[in-house]
Design an enzyme around this catalytic site. Structure first.
Site, PDB file in Angstrom:
ATOM      1  N   SER A 144       5.300   2.709  -3.738  1.00 12.08           N
ATOM      2  CA  SER A 144       4.770   3.469  -4.896  1.00 12.08           C
ATOM      3  C   SER A 144       5.904   4.561  -5.283  1.00 12.08           C
ATOM      4  O   SER A 144       5.877   5.148  -6.128  1.00 12.08           O
ATOM      5  CB  SER A 144       3.829   4.261  -4.492  1.00 12.08           C
ATOM      6  OG  SER A 144       4.067   5.240  -3.113  1.00 12.08           O
TER       7      SER A 144
ATOM      8  N   ASP B  96      16.756  -7.212  -0.316  1.00 14.99           N
ATOM      9  CA  ASP B  96      16.013  -7.387   1.186  1.00 14.99           C
ATOM     10  C   ASP B  96      16.308  -6.455   2.043  1.00 14.99           C
ATOM     11  O   ASP B  96      17.505  -6.121   2.354  1.00 14.99           O
ATOM     12  CB  ASP B  96      16.243  -8.855   1.652  1.00 14.99           C
ATOM     13  CG  ASP B  96      15.464  -8.937   2.876  1.00 14.99           C
ATOM     14  OD1 ASP B  96      14.988  -8.131   3.522  1.00 14.99           O
ATOM     15  OD2 ASP B  96      15.829  -9.894   3.412  1.00 14.99           O
ATOM     16  N   GLY B  97      15.532  -5.331   2.194  1.00 14.48           N
ATOM     17  CA  GLY B  97      15.602  -4.179   2.848  1.00 14.48           C
ATOM     18  C   GLY B  97      15.861  -4.359   4.470  1.00 14.48           C
ATOM     19  O   GLY B  97      16.479  -3.644   5.020  1.00 14.48           O
TER      20      GLY B  97
ATOM     21  N   THR C  78       0.859  -1.328   0.002  1.00  7.96           N
ATOM     22  CA  THR C  78       0.151   0.222  -0.027  1.00  7.96           C
ATOM     23  C   THR C  78       0.905   1.109   0.008  1.00  7.96           C
ATOM     24  O   THR C  78       2.009   1.123   0.491  1.00  7.96           O
ATOM     25  CB  THR C  78      -0.886   0.013   1.360  1.00  7.96           C
ATOM     26  OG1 THR C  78      -0.016   0.176   2.592  1.00  7.96           O
ATOM     27  CG2 THR C  78      -1.868  -0.996   1.431  1.00  7.96           C
ATOM     28  N   ILE C  79       0.329   2.336  -0.724  1.00  8.76           N
ATOM     29  CA  ILE C  79       1.000   3.526  -0.332  1.00  8.76           C
ATOM     30  C   ILE C  79       0.329   4.330   0.836  1.00  8.76           C
ATOM     31  O   ILE C  79      -0.949   4.064   1.038  1.00  8.76           O
ATOM     32  CB  ILE C  79       0.658   4.586  -1.441  1.00  8.76           C
ATOM     33  CG1 ILE C  79       1.188   6.020  -1.413  1.00  8.76           C
ATOM     34  CG2 ILE C  79      -0.819   4.561  -1.994  1.00  8.76           C
ATOM     35  CD1 ILE C  79       1.171   7.104  -2.380  1.00  8.76           C
ATOM     36  N   SER C  80       1.334   4.298   1.862  1.00 10.74           N
ATOM     37  CA  SER C  80       0.711   4.862   3.015  1.00 10.74           C
ATOM     38  C   SER C  80       0.168   6.229   2.911  1.00 10.74           C
ATOM     39  O   SER C  80       0.041   6.916   2.068  1.00 10.74           O
ATOM     40  CB  SER C  80       2.027   5.224   3.811  1.00 10.74           C
ATOM     41  OG  SER C  80       2.845   4.115   4.073  1.00 10.74           O
TER      42      SER C  80
ATOM     43  N   HIS D 126       3.035   9.536   5.852  1.00 10.45           N
ATOM     44  CA  HIS D 126       4.431  10.002   5.211  1.00 10.45           C
ATOM     45  C   HIS D 126       4.987  11.450   5.878  1.00 10.45           C
ATOM     46  O   HIS D 126       6.281  11.528   5.910  1.00 10.45           O
ATOM     47  CB  HIS D 126       4.074  10.159   3.853  1.00 10.45           C
ATOM     48  CG  HIS D 126       4.118   8.910   2.752  1.00 10.45           C
ATOM     49  ND1 HIS D 126       2.956   8.767   2.286  1.00 10.45           N
ATOM     50  CD2 HIS D 126       4.748   7.844   3.110  1.00 10.45           C
ATOM     51  CE1 HIS D 126       3.299   7.510   1.700  1.00 10.45           C
ATOM     52  NE2 HIS D 126       4.287   7.018   2.120  1.00 10.45           N
TER      53      HIS D 126
HETATM   54  N1  SAH Z   1       6.695   3.808   1.399  1.00  7.88           N
HETATM   55  C1  SAH Z   1       5.818   2.907   0.647  1.00  7.88           C
HETATM   56  C2  SAH Z   1       5.231   1.823   1.442  1.00  7.88           C
HETATM   57  C3  SAH Z   1       4.577   0.457   0.650  1.00  7.88           C
HETATM   58  S1  SAH Z   1       4.161  -0.852   1.569  1.00  7.88           S
HETATM   59  C4  SAH Z   1       4.623   3.734   0.020  1.00  7.88           C
HETATM   60  O1  SAH Z   1       4.253   4.384   0.697  1.00  7.88           O
HETATM   61  O2  SAH Z   1       4.422   3.798  -1.218  1.00  7.88           O
HETATM   62  C5  SAH Z   1       5.654  -1.701   2.144  1.00  7.88           C
HETATM   63  C6  SAH Z   1       6.432  -2.038   1.075  1.00  7.88           C
HETATM   64  O3  SAH Z   1       7.657  -2.719   1.670  1.00  7.88           O
HETATM   65  C7  SAH Z   1       6.028  -2.960  -0.084  1.00  7.88           C
HETATM   66  O4  SAH Z   1       6.245  -2.266  -1.177  1.00  7.88           O
HETATM   67  C8  SAH Z   1       6.761  -4.150   0.182  1.00  7.88           C
HETATM   68  O5  SAH Z   1       6.872  -4.852  -0.971  1.00  7.88           O
HETATM   69  C9  SAH Z   1       8.016  -3.879   0.755  1.00  7.88           C
HETATM   70  N2  SAH Z   1       8.768  -4.614   1.509  1.00  7.88           N
HETATM   71  C10 SAH Z   1       8.230  -5.660   2.440  1.00  7.88           C
HETATM   72  N3  SAH Z   1       9.333  -6.665   2.948  1.00  7.88           N
HETATM   73  C11 SAH Z   1      10.450  -6.079   2.439  1.00  7.88           C
HETATM   74  C12 SAH Z   1      11.706  -6.344   2.445  1.00  7.88           C
HETATM   75  N4  SAH Z   1      12.008  -7.562   3.101  1.00  7.88           N
HETATM   76  N5  SAH Z   1      12.613  -5.768   1.610  1.00  7.88           N
HETATM   77  C13 SAH Z   1      12.480  -4.694   0.710  1.00  7.88           C
HETATM   78  N6  SAH Z   1      11.012  -4.351   1.085  1.00  7.88           N
HETATM   79  C14 SAH Z   1      10.151  -4.980   1.442  1.00  7.88           C
END
Ligand code: SAH
Length: 223
Positions: free
Chosen positions: A89, A144-145, A58-60, A65
């Site tokens: 997003s 992987d974040g 989701t876009i938060s 934000h």
């Molecule tokens: N800041 C973004 C949030 C998107 S939702 C916005 O407002 O658009 C959270 C995001 O985290 C998703 O896109 C999901 O794919 C990503 N995510 C989940 N686990 C992750 C990981 N281990 N490494 C990188 N991204 C991850």
């Protein structure tokens, strides 16, 4: 509370967020006025609510934000380096890039390739976004974040856009001293924002803030 800040245009949305005290900094307000949320939210972009962007992401909501940008603001200066984990997003990645220009760099890390592409495509919809991307002010990468993004470390500020099981050590390691990490953490059935500061002497403090609801930071889905 949150819903009252919706507007008919991007400007109205941002002005309403400011009027309701959800944006208090003029720098954050200017940055959010400079990024049209319609380029990032597939529907109802000027509503103060999260929206689905596919792939269980989701876009938060705009007020979240704003809260993230305000929390990180002391570490967002021209030339600062920022990591946006779970860039989705690309909306906040772009807002953060506005806050560190000129000379700043934001890396958005996503573990789902179509979302790396979505962030890139959305950012390129505006002239400012295209300029930032072409000049290296914004870069979207796949990874992987939870491991951060070592290649560009250390960072003045790290934002995590999904709820972590833990304050992942790599993220703290990749902070500059001084630097700040903004991260939602899952604790049982609840999630809270933690603000982790690394001080100039390298010591680390953590502060538990308000309750939130984010999608989880997970293992990558199988391709
Ligand atoms: N800041 C973004 C949030 C998107 S939702 C916005 O407002 O658009 C959270 C995001 O985290 C998703 O896109 C999901 O794919 C990503 N995510 C989940 N686990 C992750 C990981 N281990 N490494 C990188 N991204 C991850």
């Amino acid at each position: 509370m949150a819903w009252r800040s919706s507007g008919a245009t991007n400007e109205a949305l941002i002005e309403n967020l400011a009027r309701h005290g959800l944006i208090t900094s003029s720098r954050v307000k200017q940055a959010m006025l400079g990024v049209d949320r319609a380029h990032y939210a597939p529907s109802s972009p000027y509503q103060d609510s999260p929206q689905s962007i596919g792939h269980a992401a989701t876009i938060s909501a705009p007020h979240m934000h704003a809260a993230a940008a305000e929390s990180l603001l002391p570490f967002l200066k021209p030339g600062s380096k920022v990591l946006d984990v779970g860039s989705g997003s690309g909306y906040l990645t772009h807002v953060l890039a506005e806050l560190v220009k000129p000379g700043g760099r934001v890396v958005g890390v996503e573990h789902i390739q179509p979302l790396v592409e979505l962030g890139t495509r959305n950012t390129r919809k505006s002239e400012e976004g295209r300029e930032l991307m072409d000049a290296g002010g914004i870069r979207y990468v796949k990874g992987d974040g939870r491991l951060g993004w070592a290649e560009d470390a250390p960072y003045d500020a790290i934002h995590v856009g999904a709820a972590a099981r833990d304050v992942h050590p790599a993220l703290v390691e990749q902070l500059k001293a001084p630097g700040r990490l903004f991260i939602p953490v899952q604790e049982g059935n609840y999630q809270h924002i933690y603000v982790i500061d690394k001080k100039e002497d390298g010591s680390v403090t953590r502060k538990k803030e308000y309750g939130v609801q984010y999608v989880p930071l997970t293992d990558a889905p199988k391709d």
